[in-house]
Design a protein around this motif. Structure first.
Motif, PDB file in Angstrom:
ATOM      1  N   VAL A  49       0.852  -1.185   0.000  1.00  0.00           N
ATOM      2  CA  VAL A  49       0.000   0.000   0.000  1.00  0.00           C
ATOM      3  C   VAL A  49       0.892   1.241   0.000  1.00  0.00           C
ATOM      4  CG1 VAL A  49      -1.797   1.262   1.221  1.00  0.00           C
ATOM      5  CG2 VAL A  49      -1.822  -1.229   1.225  1.00  0.00           C
ATOM      6  N   LEU A  50       0.656   2.107  -0.960  1.00  0.00           N
ATOM      7  CA  LEU A  50       1.392   3.364  -1.063  1.00  0.00           C
ATOM      8  C   LEU A  50       0.445   4.533  -0.854  1.00  0.00           C
ATOM      9  CD1 LEU A  50       3.651   2.582  -4.168  1.00  0.00           C
ATOM     10  CD2 LEU A  50       4.321   2.555  -1.758  1.00  0.00           C
ATOM     11  N   PRO A  51       0.912   5.612  -0.192  1.00  0.00           N
ATOM     12  CA  PRO A  51       2.319   6.016  -0.093  1.00  0.00           C
ATOM     13  C   PRO A  51       3.109   5.479   1.093  1.00  0.00           C
ATOM     14  CG  PRO A  51       0.932   7.756   0.778  1.00  0.00           C
ATOM     15  CD  PRO A  51      -0.004   6.703   0.257  1.00  0.00           C
ATOM     16  N   VAL A  72      -5.170   4.067   5.690  1.00  0.00           N
ATOM     17  CA  VAL A  72      -4.211   4.911   4.972  1.00  0.00           C
ATOM     18  C   VAL A  72      -4.805   6.296   4.721  1.00  0.00           C
ATOM     19  CG1 VAL A  72      -2.949   5.208   2.806  1.00  0.00           C
ATOM     20  CG2 VAL A  72      -3.022   2.969   3.909  1.00  0.00           C
ATOM     21  N   ARG A  73      -6.053   6.332   4.326  1.00  0.00           N
ATOM     22  CA  ARG A  73      -6.692   7.622   4.067  1.00  0.00           C
ATOM     23  C   ARG A  73      -6.751   8.481   5.328  1.00  0.00           C
ATOM     24  NH1 ARG A  73      -9.623   4.438   0.189  1.00  0.00           N
ATOM     25  NH2 ARG A  73     -11.080   3.698   1.780  1.00  0.00           N
ATOM     26  N   GLU A  74      -6.787   7.832   6.492  1.00  0.00           N
ATOM     27  CA  GLU A  74      -6.813   8.562   7.762  1.00  0.00           C
ATOM     28  C   GLU A  74      -5.418   8.714   8.372  1.00  0.00           C
ATOM     29  OE1 GLU A  74      -9.539   6.481  10.298  1.00  0.00           O
ATOM     30  OE2 GLU A  74     -11.286   7.455   9.391  1.00  0.00           O
ATOM     31  N   GLY A  75      -4.379   8.245   7.652  1.00  0.00           N
ATOM     32  CA  GLY A  75      -3.022   8.353   8.170  1.00  0.00           C
ATOM     33  C   GLY A  75      -2.678   7.314   9.216  1.00  0.00           C
ATOM     34  N   ARG A  76      -3.370   6.155   9.197  1.00  0.00           N
ATOM     35  CA  ARG A  76      -3.157   5.103  10.180  1.00  0.00           C
ATOM     36  C   ARG A  76      -2.586   3.843   9.527  1.00  0.00           C
ATOM     37  NH1 ARG A  76      -7.095   2.642  11.620  1.00  0.00           N
ATOM     38  NH2 ARG A  76      -8.766   3.513  10.317  1.00  0.00           N
ATOM     39  N   VAL A  77      -1.898   3.065  10.341  1.00  0.00           N
ATOM     40  CA  VAL A  77      -1.385   1.765   9.918  1.00  0.00           C
ATOM     41  C   VAL A  77      -2.196   0.672  10.590  1.00  0.00           C
ATOM     42  CG1 VAL A  77       0.613   0.208   9.947  1.00  0.00           C
ATOM     43  CG2 VAL A  77       0.943   2.675   9.617  1.00  0.00           C
ATOM     44  N   VAL A  78      -2.702  -0.252   9.821  1.00  0.00           N
ATOM     45  CA  VAL A  78      -3.342  -1.448  10.359  1.00  0.00           C
ATOM     46  C   VAL A  78      -2.256  -2.502  10.528  1.00  0.00           C
ATOM     47  CG1 VAL A  78      -5.002  -3.295   9.897  1.00  0.00           C
ATOM     48  CG2 VAL A  78      -5.586  -0.922   9.318  1.00  0.00           C
ATOM     49  N   VAL A  79      -2.037  -2.959  11.754  1.00  0.00           N
ATOM     50  CA  VAL A  79      -0.932  -3.888  12.007  1.00  0.00           C
ATOM     51  C   VAL A  79      -1.335  -5.346  11.775  1.00  0.00           C
ATOM     52  CG1 VAL A  79       0.213  -2.319  13.597  1.00  0.00           C
ATOM     53  CG2 VAL A  79      -1.409  -3.979  14.489  1.00  0.00           C
ATOM     54  N   GLU A  80      -2.619  -5.650  11.814  1.00  0.00           N
ATOM     55  CA  GLU A  80      -3.056  -7.023  11.567  1.00  0.00           C
ATOM     56  C   GLU A  80      -2.688  -7.420  10.138  1.00  0.00           C
ATOM     57  OE1 GLU A  80      -7.143  -9.726  11.392  1.00  0.00           O
ATOM     58  OE2 GLU A  80      -7.237  -7.610  11.944  1.00  0.00           O
ATOM     59  N   GLY A  81      -2.012  -8.540   9.999  1.00  0.00           N
ATOM     60  CA  GLY A  81      -1.624  -9.031   8.686  1.00  0.00           C
ATOM     61  C   GLY A  81      -0.480  -8.277   8.043  1.00  0.00           C
ATOM     62  N   CYS A  82       0.171  -7.371   8.787  1.00  0.00           N
ATOM     63  CA  CYS A  82       1.210  -6.523   8.208  1.00  0.00           C
ATOM     64  C   CYS A  82       2.560  -7.242   8.205  1.00  0.00           C
ATOM     65  CB  CYS A  82       1.316  -5.210   8.979  1.00  0.00           C
ATOM     66  SG  CYS A  82       2.341  -3.970   8.145  1.00  0.00           S
TER      67      CYS A  82
END
Length: 316
Positions: free
Chosen positions: A185-187, A207-217
């Protein structure tokens, strides 16, 4: 049918610390079929592909081909190609786009500057501009690298597109076939494995809210593998999900043991001990390969520091 993906999932192989490494991504649209090394085995001029590989070598720039989801009919050379460049280091994250009818113009880029996070060469050479649309969801679908990427990646890309998700592209190679479907996922440059459409939509919303989802990352491509695992561990421990909040400021040690220092924009620091282990029992790292024990990044400890500690050479 047993696949490398089936084996990895059944053995619950961890995802953290397995992302491809690239400070900057350079993406070139190339429709049609892709071979195992797409830059030199597609309808892109192979001499151009080799020249681009040489230009990017050692600069921190990773080049990948992209195409729109759907049937990949052999329609010849496209009149106009979409281009993207993205820098993923926190504090300097950007995503720019351009179009060109002459892909050889990519050789005019200053790849060293791109790798350091300077977009001016992309903008000046290709009339690039900041990307104002939705974040990019790049799904690996190159079945010539591994059949799992086609069997699992192409349906995911098609499902996302059919459900109205914008910014979805198929991409040539993100590494870690056994974690298919894989996604970048970019950017922000975070990679995901074993991705499913509902989860991808959650990731893109973040991403649109400037957050990282850590599940599955799998980790951020801005960092090497030990630092990827360390940064995700700090996010989980501190419950800090703002994409620009954390950065890796140093990594000490060498395989099989590292001390990674992660900094928060508010001044907090963490030291993370990461150990390299072997994934057991042996499993195929890709379909068609023999059994192996791929390296895994295990976080041993996460310790918050006072700012003065990391500055003290006795503690480095």
């Amino acid at each position: 049918m047993s696949t490398c993906t089936t084996a990895s999932r059944d053995l619950d192989e961890p995802l953290a610390g397995t992302a491809a490494t690239a400070r900057t991504w350079l993406l070139l649209e190339q429709p049609g079929p892709w071979g195992p090394n797409a830059l030199t085995s597609s309808h892109l001029d192979p001499d151009l592909g080799r020249a681009l590989e040489a230009a990017a070598d050692g600069t921190g720039v990773r080049i990948a081909l992209i195409r729109r989801p759907g049937r990949h009919a052999d329609c010849g050379t496209p009149a106009l190609r979409q281009l993207y460049a993205a820098h993923t280091v926190p504090g300097k994250v950007w995503l720019h786009s351009a179009t060109t009818a002459e892909p050889e113009r990519l050789l005019d880029l200053d790849f060293t500057a791109l790798g350091l996070g300077d977009p001016h060469t992309f903008d000046a050479s290709l009339q690039g501009r900041p990307h104002t649309g939705d974040p990019l969801a790049l799904v690996c679908t190159n079945g010539r690298r591994d059949r799992c990427c086609a069997l699992l990646g192409r349906p995911l890309a098609a499902e996302l597109t059919a459900s109205g998700v914008d910014g979805v592209w198929e991409v040539t190679h993100l590494g870690g076939h056994r974690f298919s479907p894989t996604l970048l996922v970019l950017p922000f440059g975070y990679a995901y494995g074993r991705a499913q459409a509902p989860h991808v939509k959650e990731v893109l919303h973040g991403v649109r809210e400037g957050r990282v989802v850590v599940e599955g990352c799998r980790g951020s491509s801005a960092w090497e593998r030990p630092a990827q695992a360390a940064e995700l561990a700090v996010r989980t421990s501190a419950r800090e999900y703002a994409a620009d909040a954390l950065t890796v400021v140093r990594t000490d040690g060498a395989a099989p043991r590292w001390e990674v220092t992660v900094a928060h924009t508010d001044g907090r620091l963490w030291r993370v001990l990461v150990a390299q282990g072997a994934s057991l029992p042996p499993r195929p790292e890709s379909c068609g390969s023999g059994l192996g024990s791929p390296a895994r990044m295990d976080v041993v400890s996460v310790r918050e520091l006072h700012a003065a500690v990391v500055a003290d050479p006795a503690h480095c």
